[in-house]
Structures are given as structure tokens and as C-alpha cells.
Design a protein around this motif. Structure first.
Motif, short mmCIF file in Angstrom:
data_model
loop_
_atom_site.label_atom_id
_atom_site.label_comp_id
_atom_site.label_asym_id
_atom_site.label_seq_id
_atom_site.Cartn_x
_atom_site.Cartn_y
_atom_site.Cartn_z
N PRO A 172 -38.43 -57.29 18.48
CA PRO A 172 -38.59 -57.54 17.04
C PRO A 172 -37.12 -58.33 16.63
O PRO A 172 -36.15 -58.08 16.93
CB PRO A 172 -38.41 -56.06 16.53
N GLY A 173 -37.58 -59.27 15.70
CA GLY A 173 -36.49 -60.05 15.35
C GLY A 173 -36.29 -61.37 16.01
O GLY A 173 -35.60 -62.53 15.53
N ASP A 174 -36.69 -61.35 17.34
CA ASP A 174 -36.46 -62.71 17.95
C ASP A 174 -36.90 -63.93 17.41
O ASP A 174 -36.09 -65.02 17.65
CB ASP A 174 -37.01 -62.56 19.56
N ILE A 175 -38.17 -63.80 17.10
CA ILE A 175 -38.61 -65.14 16.44
C ILE A 175 -38.07 -65.52 15.21
O ILE A 175 -37.76 -66.81 14.99
CB ILE A 175 -40.31 -64.91 16.37
N LYS A 176 -37.66 -64.54 14.17
CA LYS A 176 -37.26 -64.99 12.93
C LYS A 176 -36.10 -65.50 12.99
O LYS A 176 -35.80 -66.22 12.20
CB LYS A 176 -37.20 -63.55 11.96
N LYS A 177 -35.37 -64.90 13.87
CA LYS A 177 -33.82 -65.45 13.84
C LYS A 177 -33.78 -67.01 14.25
O LYS A 177 -32.78 -67.85 14.19
CB LYS A 177 -32.95 -64.90 14.92
N ALA A 182 -43.36 -79.98 17.37
CA ALA A 182 -42.23 -79.44 18.55
C ALA A 182 -41.83 -78.09 18.53
O ALA A 182 -41.95 -77.29 19.22
CB ALA A 182 -41.14 -80.58 18.83
N ASP A 183 -41.53 -77.69 17.31
CA ASP A 183 -41.01 -76.34 16.95
C ASP A 183 -42.14 -75.31 16.92
O ASP A 183 -41.87 -74.06 17.60
CB ASP A 183 -40.43 -76.32 15.56
N PHE A 184 -43.40 -75.48 16.70
CA PHE A 184 -44.65 -74.83 16.98
C PHE A 184 -44.91 -74.37 18.34
O PHE A 184 -44.79 -73.40 18.74
CB PHE A 184 -46.03 -75.64 16.49
N LYS A 185 -44.57 -75.60 19.13
CA LYS A 185 -44.63 -75.38 20.73
C LYS A 185 -43.54 -74.41 21.13
O LYS A 185 -43.77 -73.45 22.08
CB LYS A 185 -44.76 -76.55 21.49
N GLN A 186 -42.23 -74.53 20.80
CA GLN A 186 -41.10 -73.71 21.32
C GLN A 186 -40.58 -72.62 20.57
O GLN A 186 -40.30 -71.62 21.23
CB GLN A 186 -39.81 -74.77 21.07
N GLN A 187 -41.09 -72.52 19.40
CA GLN A 187 -40.67 -71.16 18.59
C GLN A 187 -41.83 -70.07 18.57
O GLN A 187 -41.45 -68.92 18.12
CB GLN A 187 -39.93 -71.37 17.37
N PRO A 203 -44.27 -69.12 22.15
CA PRO A 203 -43.82 -68.18 23.12
C PRO A 203 -43.95 -66.73 22.38
O PRO A 203 -43.59 -65.69 23.35
CB PRO A 203 -42.44 -68.67 23.48
N GLY A 204 -44.01 -66.81 21.23
CA GLY A 204 -44.14 -65.38 20.53
C GLY A 204 -45.16 -64.86 20.21
O GLY A 204 -45.55 -63.97 19.42
N MET A 205 -46.19 -65.66 20.79
CA MET A 205 -47.76 -65.08 20.52
C MET A 205 -48.21 -64.33 21.58
O MET A 205 -47.92 -64.30 22.59
CB MET A 205 -48.61 -66.34 20.29
N THR A 206 -49.34 -63.46 21.09
CA THR A 206 -49.91 -62.54 21.82
C THR A 206 -51.23 -63.50 22.08
O THR A 206 -51.81 -63.71 21.07
CB THR A 206 -50.38 -61.19 21.13
#
Ligand code: PLP
Length: 474
Positions: free
Chosen positions: A35-40, A58-63, A66-69
Motif C-alpha cells: 500500500p502506498g507504493d504506487i501513489k508515492k 511511458a508513465d502508464f507503462k512504468q508506473q 506494474p501495480g495492476m492485478t
């Protein structure tokens, strides 16, 4: 963004989408994030100036990715699937492009009329009663809320809407103790109150016991309360138990109670003639809901809600502000009056794409395959000396546990650890439920691209982790 840029970026997005769908099994089904890893990762303030689309993508792919189920993965066997298909995704792209707001016929005539036709098509496909009329809702939760609100208004002579609850009878809603939480939520919102939701006992197969239902109804009547609505389930959430719809319908008729059938997940299986026994008695019910967004290959959100008496639904929800009046109001369906929201998405388009591209036979073939895979795993578990089924398997949701020869009080933690270790591999994701107070592993096999190899791998992985946990910790 100008049109040339839109075209260029849309092409690159579609390429990414096709790659994603092709390679989805390479992603860990459950992301390895806290929890919080993505928002930060995100800036605290929005950008003042326009950013390049390439940078955003690019941010969609990188940020984000990787945080999607990955619900699209055939190794996603948790909850119920929110399944989809390529024609459905394409339909959603066009819905977004048209950007229509389908509140009344005039604001999108084609959307209103396609919705009417899709509800007719699905009525045929599921062999639902001819006298049902359908409308698309966002979710089954909303449809069930609509059913309870309509039942309340009909019972009160459409008075609670006008005068509030003062003077109204004390309404009671009934459903089995296996019901989905959306019914608990609906009775709260509808002003019935959670204390007035009776949880009816179930039998050994987790299906509602009609004798207990009738006893509760009699007790409420004797004490001056008004039985309002019974919510039955074709496919409960934990185990896909099938309530006895005919028996419940008859009780509802006898005591003049609204009968709402919640077939959110399992309703899709009615496309198969051999599964229609599940819905015997639905012709006597007042309303029925199922989710094409669960098992009918249609992107979330898309719920099909059918009613016996559309006038009652409309009388409950109709509004008529001057700014929405049109000269054709008497001739058309203005779906704003068929549910809670005013604004509505064009959801019928993706359904049209799915049903036409797959054909009824294509849909039937996939559903049949999913059920056969469920039955295969059921048999494997029955054959295994150290695993046991915790519920019957009428469809393709399997509730079971590892039960080697150790003390009963260790089995819950043993099974929870197996689940956690399997899910941590990223190769499979499933969830749990509790049945008769026992922790149950629970797998649901409705993912669009599920094949036998996925089920075999899942079963092998669970057995391997079970052995490992037993050897290391018990
Ligand atoms: N009813 C049942 C039996 C369900 O299993 C679910 C969700 O899993 C729902 C209702 C709620 O569905 P929705 O998310 O469309 O509100």
C-alpha cells in the motif's frame, strides 16, 4: 491534442493493447506492491503545463501497469471474473469515442434502441420469460437496489417516495445467509434497515431452505410486520449454490411478496439448455439480474436487469424536469426513469459487438468449456486422499481445502498459508471463502481465455505448495 496526434497515439495504444492481450500471462497475476507504493510515484501537484503524450504513456507503462492485478490473465481465478473479449474492448473504444450520454431517447436514439434490442436478444439467449422487459444497469448492486426500492414503492402504493416512511408499514426483506453483500447494502440504502433483513437458513448445498423462509414470513406477519421482498440466488457468491427458485416464487405469490432473483454470475450459464433447470420458476418472479460483465465476455460495467412490471419500476424512478421534456416522451423508452442515475453510458454497443462477433454458439461453447473444467477439478479433488470439497460444484466455482491427517484446528492456517504461497508466485491468483466456519480455497473458472492447461497448472501448483507448507510448518 490535435487530430493528427490523436491518430498517431491511438495507433500506438492499440499496438500496446494487442501486445498486452497476447502476453498477459507473462505478467505476475498479482502485483508485488505494498500500500502506498504506487501513489508515492506521482507528483503532489498537477502539471501547470501540457505534457507530451509520449511521456504520459511511458508513465502508464512504468508506473501503472506494474501495480495492476491482471484480471485479463487466464491464471486469475479469484472472486468471479470480470471477463471481457476483444470485440467488447473495441466496442468500449467506440463508446468512449462517441462520448454519448444516454439519459433519454433524444440524447442518443440509436443507443436507446440498441439497448432495447440487446435486452431482447439476451432474453432469448437465456430463455427468460417473454413477459420480462429489460434495461442495462451499471452493476448488479444497483439492480438489486432498484428491485427493493420498486418493491417498497409498489407495496406502499407509491407513497414512501412522496411522504417518506412515516405511516409506512415495517417492511421485511428475506434472503439466504449466503447472499451477496449488495443485498445488505440495498436494504440499508432503501431505508428498510439491516435489522429487517432476515437471513434464511440453507441446506447442505448452501441453497435457501424454503420451509425456513415460510416460517419466518409467518412469524413476521403474525407480529404485524410486512414481508416485502425475497432475494433468491442462482449462483451464490461463495459456492454458486442454486436456490430453489420455483418454491420461493410460490411462497412469494402466496404472501404477495416481491421476488428478485440475483443471478449476477451464474445467469450467463442459462445460455445452455442443459443448465436451464436452475431458473425453473423464474417466470413467476418479479425481477431478475445477471452480469454480462462477469461471465459473458463483456467489459465491466454491464448489468442486465429484467422486470415483470416496467410500470412499477418507472413509477418508482420517474422524474420529469422541464429541461428534459421532449415531444416523443410518450412513444419512447427514456431509460433515465429505469434506475438511479440520470446520465448513462452507451453500454449496449459492446454487447452488440460481443454477441455478433462470438455468436450465441461461440458464447455457449466457452461457457460449456468453463463448466467442464470446473467438473474436471472437482473430480480430481474427490480422487485425492488429502484434499476435500467443501461444497457441491454445480458450475465452475470450486471450494475445497487441503485436509491431511493433522488436527482440525490447524487446517485453517495451513490452507491460508497455501493460498498465500501460491499467490506470491505470481503464477496464479485465487481467493478464499469461509464455509461452515472452515477456511476454504476457492477457484472460479470463468476467464475468457481459460484452457485446460491453466486449470491443470493451477491444480499442480496448489498440490506442490500444499506439500511444501505441510513439510515445513506442520
Ligand atoms: N450478486 C452476486 C451473487 C455476486 O456474486 C456479486 C458480485 O460478485 C454481486 C451480486 C454484485 O455484483 P456487482 O459488482 O455487479 O454489483
Amino acid at each position: 491534442m490535435d487530430n493528427d496526434s490523436f491518430r498517431k497515439h491511438a495507433h500506438s495504444l492499440v499496438d500496446w493493447m494487442a501486445d498486452y492481450l497476447q502476453n498477459v500471462e507473462e505478467y505476475p497475476v498479482l502485483p508485488d506492491v505494498k500500500p502506498g507504493d504506487i501513489k508515492k510515484q506521482f507528483p503532489k501537484l498537477p502539471p501547470e503545463q501540457s505534457e507530451q503524450f509520449e511521456a504520459i504513456f511511458a508513465d502508464f507503462k512504468q508506473q501503472i501497469v506494474p501495480g495492476m492485478t491482471h484480471w485479463e490473465s487466464p491464471n486469475f481465478m479469484a472472486y468471479f471474473p470480470g471477463n471481457k473479449s476483444m470485440p467488447s474492448i473495441l466496442g468500449e473504444m467506440l463508446t468512449a469515442t462517441l462520448g454519448a450520454q444516454c439519459m433519454i431517447w433524444l440524447t442518443s436514439p440509436a443507443a436507446a434502441e440498441l439497448e432495447e434490442q440487446m435486452m431482447e436478444w439476451m432474453k432469448e439467449m437465456l430463455a427468460l420469460p417473454k413477459h420480462f422487459t429489460g434495461v442495462i444497469q451499471d452493476t448488479a448492486s444497483t439492480a438489486t437496489l432498484c428491485a427493493i426500492l420498486t418493491a417498497r414503492e409498489k407495496a406502499s402504493g407509491y407513497k414512501v417516495n412522496e411522504e417518506g416512511f412515516s405511516g409506512a408499514e415495517k417492511y421485511i426483506v428475506y434472503a439466504s445467509n449466503q447472499i451477496h453483500s449488495s443485498i445488505d447494502k440495498a436494504v440499508k440504502i432503501a431505508g428498510i434497515g439491516s435489522n429487517n433483513l432476515r437471513k434464511v437458513n440453507v441446506d447442505h448445498a448452501f441453497a435457501l431452505d424454503p420451509a425456513h423462509l415460510e416460517a419466518l414470513i409467518k412469524e413476521d406477519i403474525a407480529e404485524g410486520r410486512k414481508p416485502l421482498c425475497v432475494v433468491s440466488a442462482i449462483g451464490t457468491t461463495s459456492t454458486t449454490a442454486i436456490d430453489p427458485i420455483m418454491a420461493i416464487s410460490k411462497i412469494c405469490q402466496k404472501y404477495d411478496i416481491w421476488h428478485h432473483v440475483d443471478a449476477a454470475y451464474a445467469g450467463t450459464a442459462l445460455v445452455l439448455p442443459e443448465m436451464r433447470w436452475m431458473a425453473e420458476g423464474v417466470e413467476l418472479a418479479d425481477s431478475f439480474v445477471f452480469n454480462p460483465h462477469k461471465w459473458m465476455f463483456t467489459n465491466f460495467d454491464c448489468t442486465a436487469y429484467y422486470v415483470k412490471d416496467p410500470r412499477a419500476l418507472i413509477n418508482t424512478f420517474a422524474i420529469s424536469p422541464d429541461y428534459l421534456k421532449t415531444s416523443v416522451d410518450d412513444e419512447v423508452k427514456n431509460y433515465r426513469d429505469w434506475g438511479v442515475p440520470l446520465g448513462r453510458r452507451f453500454r449496449a454497443l459492446k454487447l452488440w459487438f460481443v454477441i455478433r462477433e462470438m455468436g450465441v454458439e461461440g458464447i455457449q461453447a466457452k461457457i460449456r468449456k468453463h463448466i467442464a473444467l470446473g467438473q474436471w477439478l472437482k473430480t480430481e479433488i474427490e480422487k485425492h486422499p488429502d484434499f476435500e470439497l467443501l461444497a457441491p460444484v454445480p458450475l465452475n466455482t470450486i471450494c475445497f481445502r487441503f485436509a491431511p491427517n493433522i488436527s482440525e484446528d490447524k487446517l485453517d492456517s495451513l490452507n491460508e498459508e497455501i493460498m498465500n504461497r501460491v499467490n506470491a508466485t505470481g503464477k496464479l491468483f485465487f481467493a478464499q471463502t469461509k464455509l461452515n466456519n472452515k477456511f476454504s480455497l476457492r477457484l472460479a473458472f470463468g476467464n475468457t481465455n481459460l484452457e485446460a492447461k491453466h486449470v491443470e497448472n493451477a491444480w499442480a501448483l496448489i498440490q506442490e505448495k500444499a506439500k511444501g507448507v505441510l513439510a515445513s510448518e506442520y
